[in-house]
Design a protein around this motif. Structure first.
Motif, PDB file in Angstrom:
ATOM      1  N   THR A  93      29.761  43.005  36.410  1.00 22.05           N
ATOM      2  CA  THR A  93      30.125  42.104  35.319  1.00 22.05           C
ATOM      3  C   THR A  93      31.611  42.191  35.002  1.00 22.05           C
ATOM      4  O   THR A  93      32.270  41.171  34.808  1.00 22.05           O
ATOM      5  N   ALA A  94      32.150  43.407  34.967  1.00 19.44           N
ATOM      6  CA  ALA A  94      33.569  43.584  34.667  1.00 19.44           C
ATOM      7  C   ALA A  94      34.453  42.948  35.740  1.00 19.44           C
ATOM      8  O   ALA A  94      35.445  42.283  35.430  1.00 19.44           O
ATOM      9  N   VAL A  95      34.100  43.146  36.999  1.00 19.12           N
ATOM     10  CA  VAL A  95      34.903  42.586  38.090  1.00 19.12           C
ATOM     11  C   VAL A  95      34.839  41.063  38.078  1.00 19.12           C
ATOM     12  O   VAL A  95      35.874  40.378  38.195  1.00 19.12           O
ATOM     13  N   VAL A  96      33.656  40.502  37.909  1.00 18.87           N
ATOM     14  CA  VAL A  96      33.504  39.043  37.868  1.00 18.87           C
ATOM     15  C   VAL A  96      34.245  38.467  36.661  1.00 18.87           C
ATOM     16  O   VAL A  96      34.944  37.446  36.771  1.00 18.87           O
ATOM     17  N   ALA A  97      34.120  39.104  35.502  1.00 17.81           N
ATOM     18  CA  ALA A  97      34.807  38.624  34.303  1.00 17.81           C
ATOM     19  C   ALA A  97      36.317  38.659  34.496  1.00 17.81           C
ATOM     20  O   ALA A  97      37.033  37.752  34.054  1.00 17.81           O
ATOM     21  N   PHE A  98      36.830  39.696  35.166  1.00 17.71           N
ATOM     22  CA  PHE A  98      38.266  39.764  35.434  1.00 17.71           C
ATOM     23  C   PHE A  98      38.720  38.592  36.291  1.00 17.71           C
ATOM     24  O   PHE A  98      39.744  37.969  36.015  1.00 17.71           O
ATOM     25  N   PHE A  99      37.986  38.283  37.339  1.00 20.86           N
ATOM     26  CA  PHE A  99      38.386  37.186  38.210  1.00 20.86           C
ATOM     27  C   PHE A  99      38.284  35.838  37.508  1.00 20.86           C
ATOM     28  O   PHE A  99      39.141  34.970  37.704  1.00 20.86           O
ATOM     29  N   ILE A 100      37.280  35.659  36.679  1.00 25.44           N
ATOM     30  CA  ILE A 100      37.179  34.423  35.901  1.00 25.44           C
ATOM     31  C   ILE A 100      38.360  34.312  34.940  1.00 25.44           C
ATOM     32  O   ILE A 100      38.991  33.265  34.807  1.00 25.44           O
ATOM     33  N   TYR A 101      38.670  35.407  34.268  1.00 24.98           N
ATOM     34  CA  TYR A 101      39.798  35.430  33.336  1.00 24.98           C
ATOM     35  C   TYR A 101      41.112  35.130  34.063  1.00 24.98           C
ATOM     36  O   TYR A 101      41.926  34.333  33.596  1.00 24.98           O
ATOM     37  N   ALA A 102      41.323  35.770  35.209  1.00 23.11           N
ATOM     38  CA  ALA A 102      42.553  35.542  35.980  1.00 23.11           C
ATOM     39  C   ALA A 102      42.636  34.097  36.443  1.00 23.11           C
ATOM     40  O   ALA A 102      43.720  33.482  36.400  1.00 23.11           O
ATOM     41  N   TYR A 103      41.524  33.521  36.873  1.00 27.79           N
ATOM     42  CA  TYR A 103      41.532  32.122  37.302  1.00 27.79           C
ATOM     43  C   TYR A 103      41.893  31.200  36.143  1.00 27.79           C
ATOM     44  O   TYR A 103      42.721  30.292  36.298  1.00 27.79           O
ATOM     45  N   VAL A 104      41.295  31.425  34.992  1.00 27.04           N
ATOM     46  CA  VAL A 104      41.591  30.578  33.840  1.00 27.04           C
ATOM     47  C   VAL A 104      43.049  30.758  33.401  1.00 27.04           C
ATOM     48  O   VAL A 104      43.713  29.810  33.005  1.00 27.04           O
ATOM     49  N   MET A 105      43.564  31.988  33.498  1.00 25.90           N
ATOM     50  CA  MET A 105      44.945  32.243  33.097  1.00 25.90           C
ATOM     51  C   MET A 105      45.951  31.583  34.037  1.00 25.90           C
ATOM     52  O   MET A 105      46.966  31.056  33.589  1.00 25.90           O
ATOM     53  N   PHE A 106      45.711  31.622  35.329  1.00 30.61           N
ATOM     54  CA  PHE A 106      46.708  31.153  36.278  1.00 30.61           C
ATOM     55  C   PHE A 106      46.339  29.865  36.999  1.00 30.61           C
ATOM     56  O   PHE A 106      47.206  29.256  37.623  1.00 30.61           O
TER      57      PHE A 106
END
Length: 74
Positions: A18-31
């Motif tokens: 969950t943490a890894v997937v949430a990080f990638f979703i967050y990074a995608y939305v940020m950049f």
């Protein structure tokens, strides 16, 4: 005891994924989207809010803690 141990490992694996997937979703939305400024502002408000909530909790705990009676040395 072995059954409980497997349950803890499963929960740990779920938290890790969950943490890894949430990080990638967050990074995608940020950049990768146009909503980066909104996400950054929401992140900062949440971080400051959590920090101030912990600070307030510590203050409340110190305020409402019972006083300890000092004992005279014998």
């Amino acid at each position: 005891m072995d059954v409980k141990r497997k349950g803890n490992r499963g929960a740990g694996a779920a938290l890790l994924v969950t943490a890894v997937v949430a990080f990638f979703i967050y990074a995608y939305v940020m950049f990768g989207t146009q909503y980066s400024m909104v996400v950054m502002q929401a992140t900062m408000v949440a971080a400051v809010g959590i920090l101030l909530a912990v600070l307030g909790w510590i203050g409340y705990t110190m305020l409402t803690a019972p006083r300890q009676e000092e004992q005279a040395p014998s």
